[in-house]
Design a protein around this motif. Structure first.
Motif, short mmCIF file in Angstrom:
data_model
loop_
_atom_site.label_atom_id
_atom_site.label_comp_id
_atom_site.label_asym_id
_atom_site.label_seq_id
_atom_site.Cartn_x
_atom_site.Cartn_y
_atom_site.Cartn_z
N MET A 87 27.36 26.38 8.62
CA MET A 87 26.46 25.66 9.26
C MET A 87 25.70 24.67 8.41
N GLN A 88 26.16 23.29 8.79
CA GLN A 88 25.64 21.94 7.81
C GLN A 88 23.91 22.07 7.91
N ARG A 89 23.47 21.89 6.93
CA ARG A 89 22.01 21.88 6.84
C ARG A 89 21.52 20.40 7.62
N GLN A 90 20.49 20.45 8.35
CA GLN A 90 20.10 19.43 9.28
C GLN A 90 18.66 18.69 8.63
N ALA A 91 18.89 17.56 8.64
CA ALA A 91 17.78 16.68 8.31
C ALA A 91 16.67 16.62 9.19
N ASP A 92 15.38 16.83 8.68
CA ASP A 92 14.25 16.82 9.71
C ASP A 92 13.01 15.72 8.95
N GLY A 93 11.91 16.06 9.55
CA GLY A 93 10.81 14.95 9.19
C GLY A 93 10.70 15.19 7.75
N ARG A 94 11.25 15.96 7.02
CA ARG A 94 10.67 16.05 5.49
C ARG A 94 11.62 14.90 4.76
N TYR A 95 12.76 14.29 5.41
CA TYR A 95 13.58 13.46 4.93
C TYR A 95 13.34 11.99 5.14
N PHE A 96 12.48 11.75 6.21
CA PHE A 96 12.33 10.32 6.37
C PHE A 96 11.11 9.93 6.96
N GLU A 97 10.92 8.62 6.83
CA GLU A 97 9.55 7.75 7.51
C GLU A 97 10.07 6.73 8.12
N PHE A 98 9.06 5.88 8.49
CA PHE A 98 9.64 4.69 9.58
C PHE A 98 8.62 3.57 9.15
N GLY A 99 9.38 2.49 9.21
CA GLY A 99 8.59 1.20 8.80
C GLY A 99 9.08 0.17 9.77
N SER A 100 8.71 -1.33 9.84
CA SER A 100 8.98 -2.30 10.48
C SER A 100 8.73 -3.60 9.72
N LYS A 101 9.73 -4.68 10.09
CA LYS A 101 9.53 -5.78 9.44
C LYS A 101 9.84 -6.92 10.21
N ASN A 102 9.44 -8.01 10.14
CA ASN A 102 9.71 -9.27 11.02
C ASN A 102 10.50 -10.38 10.40
N ASN A 103 11.46 -10.58 10.41
CA ASN A 103 12.19 -11.78 9.95
C ASN A 103 12.68 -12.60 10.88
N SER A 104 11.95 -12.55 12.04
CA SER A 104 12.69 -13.27 13.12
C SER A 104 12.05 -14.83 13.18
N GLU A 105 11.10 -15.15 12.43
CA GLU A 105 10.46 -16.63 12.23
C GLU A 105 9.54 -16.76 13.65
N ALA A 106 9.08 -15.59 14.14
CA ALA A 106 8.37 -16.00 15.38
C ALA A 106 7.42 -14.58 15.55
N SER A 107 6.22 -14.61 15.84
CA SER A 107 5.17 -13.69 15.98
C SER A 107 5.58 -12.82 16.93
N ILE A 108 5.53 -11.47 16.87
CA ILE A 108 5.91 -10.14 17.78
C ILE A 108 4.96 -9.31 17.60
N TRP A 109 4.88 -8.63 18.85
CA TRP A 109 4.08 -7.31 18.94
C TRP A 109 5.21 -6.15 19.18
N GLU A 135 23.75 13.17 6.76
CA GLU A 135 24.36 13.36 5.36
C GLU A 135 23.75 12.19 4.62
N LEU A 136 23.29 10.99 5.06
CA LEU A 136 22.59 10.04 4.50
C LEU A 136 21.20 10.20 4.02
N LEU A 137 20.55 11.14 4.88
CA LEU A 137 19.31 11.51 4.90
C LEU A 137 19.28 12.39 3.63
N LEU A 138 20.08 13.35 3.91
CA LEU A 138 20.12 14.62 3.00
C LEU A 138 20.66 14.06 1.44
N ASN A 139 21.68 13.43 1.31
CA ASN A 139 22.13 12.88 0.03
C ASN A 139 22.32 11.32 -0.10
N PRO A 140 21.11 10.73 0.01
CA PRO A 140 21.26 9.33 -0.08
C PRO A 140 21.67 8.78 -1.40
N PRO A 141 22.24 7.54 -1.58
CA PRO A 141 23.10 7.30 -2.83
C PRO A 141 21.72 7.05 -3.83
#
Length: 206
Positions: free
Chosen positions: A1-23, A95-101
């Motif tokens: 069975m392949q090991r499964q990535a969970d919340g220990r391996y990632f977080e979340f963020g956001s960025k606005n490069n649209s040149e207009a205000s958004i919510w 795989e990218l979460l478990l073994n990122p470059p």
């Protein structure tokens, strides 16, 4: 069975490069759970490839498998937008979460990469995976998927106190350029737009 990535391996963020205000109102993963990093997004003097801030999830949270659904309010159009962004195959994301470059091969501890929701011009959205909230080179961040925002038919009243002539559109690129000319902006203005397939091909080649 392949090991499964969970919340220990990632977080979340956001960025606005649209040149207009958004919510950014919602980030829903696979129709099952909501991710952090919502809120108002305007010009930022920070890393244009990274995220203004990051939010963690429970260590038992399953990693994104299929899609990321987004809802945001676009000030320019005075309308709510939505996008359902299909992710690569779940085995690839896992795989990218478990073994990122960018993982130190000598380290035995897990590394938390960051999913970044990056809003582009014309309501396009990139879902990116990054080493951290402030990637320093093209080798520390990749694009996983791209989506297109469309208007909803929602009647939105929660922003009725917003004044149209304030923060209606932005000129973040010019602002950052001026700051850099004055020596007040130190981050790179180069857009890192390498896709995950290039990382995989490079890894297989090695």
């Amino acid at each position: 069975m392949q090991r499964q990535a969970d919340g220990r391996y990632f977080e979340f963020g956001s960025k606005n490069n649209s040149e207009a205000s958004i919510w950014l109102e919602k980030i829903i993963i696979d129709g099952k759970w909501s991710a952090p990093s919502t809120g108002t997004l305007g010009c930022s003097s920070g890393n244009i490839n990274g995220s203004r801030s990051i939010g963690s999830v429970s260590s038992k949270t399953s990693s994104p498998q299929d899609y990321i659904y987004l809802e945001w309010y676009a000030w320019r159009e005075m309308a709510r937008m939505k996008a359902k962004v299909k992710l690569p195959d779940s085995d690839i994301v896992n795989e990218l979460l478990l073994n990122p470059p960018w993982l130190n091969g000598e380290s035995k501890s897990s590394h938390k990469s960051v999913f970044i929701i990056d809003f582009r011009r014309d309501h396009k959205v990139w879902i990116k995976l990054s080493k951290n909230s402030s990637p320093k080179s093209q080798d520390e961040i990749m694009i996983l998927a791209e989506g297109q925002g469309v208007k909803t038919d929602d009647i939105v009243t929660r922003y009725r106190n917003y004044k149209k002539d304030e923060n209606y559109t932005l000129d973040c690129a010019s602002k950052r350029k001026r700051l850099k000319e004055l020596g007040a902006y130190t981050n790179s203005l180069e857009v890192y737009d390498k896709w995950y397939t290039e990382f995989i091909d490079d890894k297989e080649g090695k």
